[in-house]
Scaffold this active site. Structure first.
Site, short mmCIF file in Angstrom:
data_model
loop_
_atom_site.label_atom_id
_atom_site.label_comp_id
_atom_site.label_asym_id
_atom_site.label_seq_id
_atom_site.Cartn_x
_atom_site.Cartn_y
_atom_site.Cartn_z
N PRO A 25 0.82 -1.22 0.00
CG PRO A 25 -0.11 -1.10 2.13
CD PRO A 25 0.61 -2.02 1.20
CD GLU A 26 2.58 3.20 -4.33
OE1 GLU A 26 2.65 4.38 -4.70
OE2 GLU A 26 2.77 2.25 -5.11
CG HIS A 67 -3.05 -14.92 8.39
ND1 HIS A 67 -1.84 -15.51 8.68
CD2 HIS A 67 -3.60 -15.66 7.39
CE1 HIS A 67 -1.65 -16.55 7.88
NE2 HIS A 67 -2.70 -16.67 7.10
#
Ligand code: ZN
Length: 291
Positions: A2-3, A104
């Protein structure tokens, strides 16, 4: 990975459930994230109120009533889910395909408003770190970061000064978090296309001999800000390994003009988009539009 737009989308998704709300309980199921979660993590969070949820580059910063700041990073595959009163909601704005598996789920925050916020991260490159607010400026994770690209201080003069004399390509310079923070492969490719600048062009060519910005620097800064704003408005991008939890957000991948479009027509000239590898990462560009 992700940015900035994806992380900002996550921040906006979490803020209503977290801001001004007390953390009643923290359930750490797996301490082995990128850096181990410290032993007193739960104690320092429980009973504290989240006074604000901010963002610096790709880091989320939760300001706590205790004077600590919780620094969170999504890593490669991290995501958050928000549930209310035991019902899992669909608020995960940036969602990994594998995160459907609760094995997770590493950290769960039980909030005083009934919300549960679950951090899920199959690959465990994400991180959660507590830092006293007074030490935030010296924090190694944040200290070396360049300017926020959407901040007012980031302008052509600042970018030109950072690139002046650089022997690297524009692609490499913009990917360098010390030059500008929060950009990655996708938005660097998209910004360079919008500015009509070749990714291979030397970074120093956006400045004159005195380090002052030229027209290219102006165009590039405008392009960076515009592409990030558009992407945030679209709720970020849902990437190859990622999928949205609901149908309402994360559509920017449909607006990619060059990224991941090798061999497809350029939206501007209809020529073919080309892919090259720079510093180990794929770069996508139009050889005729970008100079
Ligand atoms: Zn073109």
């Amino acid at each position: 990975m992700p940015e900035l737009p994806e992380v900002e989308t996550v921040r906006r998704g979490l803020a209503p459930a977290m801001e001004g709300v007390r953390i009643n309980e923290v359930d750490v199921r797996h301490r082995g994230l990128r850096w181990p979660i410290v032993r007193d993590f739960e104690k320092r969070l429980q009973g504290k109120t989240v006074e604000g949820l901010g963002r610096r580059a790709k880091y989320l910063l939760a300001d706590l009533s205790s004077g600590d700041v919780l620094i969170m990073h999504l890593g490669m595959s991290g995501s958050f889910r928000v549930g209310h009163d035991g019902r899992e909601g669909k608020l995960a704005k940036y969602h990994h395909e594998k995160s459907k598996s609760t094995t997770h789920d590493h950290v769960v925050f039980h909030m005083s408003n009934g919300a549960t916020i679950t951090f899920n991260d199959p690959r465990r490159f994400g991180s959660m770190k507590l830092v006293p607010r007074i030490k935030l400026e010296q924090e190694p994770l944040l200290r070396a970061l360049g300017p926020e690209p959407l901040g007012n201080e980031f302008d052509a003069a600042m970018l030109a000064a950072a690139c002046a004399g650089k022997k690297t390509s524009l692609k490499a310079a913009l990917s360098d978090q010390r030059v500008v923070a929060g950009l990655g492969n996708i938005y660097v490719c998209e910004a360079l296309f919008r500015a009509r600048l070749l990714p291979k062009r030397l970074a120093s060519t956006i400045a004159d001999r005195n380090g002052k910005p030229n027209e290219r620097a102006e165009k590039l800064v405008d392009a960076i800000k515009a592409v990030l704003k558009d992407a945030i408005e679209a709720g970020g991008s849902s990437l190859r390994d990622h999928r949205r939890a609901d149908g309402s957000l994360g559509d920017f991948q449909h607006n990619f003009q060059v990224y991941d479009r090798e061999g497809q027509p350029c939206p501007n000239c209809k020529g073919k988009i080309k892919r090259i590898v720079q510093v180990g990462r794929s770069t996508f560009y139009c050889p005729s539009c970008q100079k």
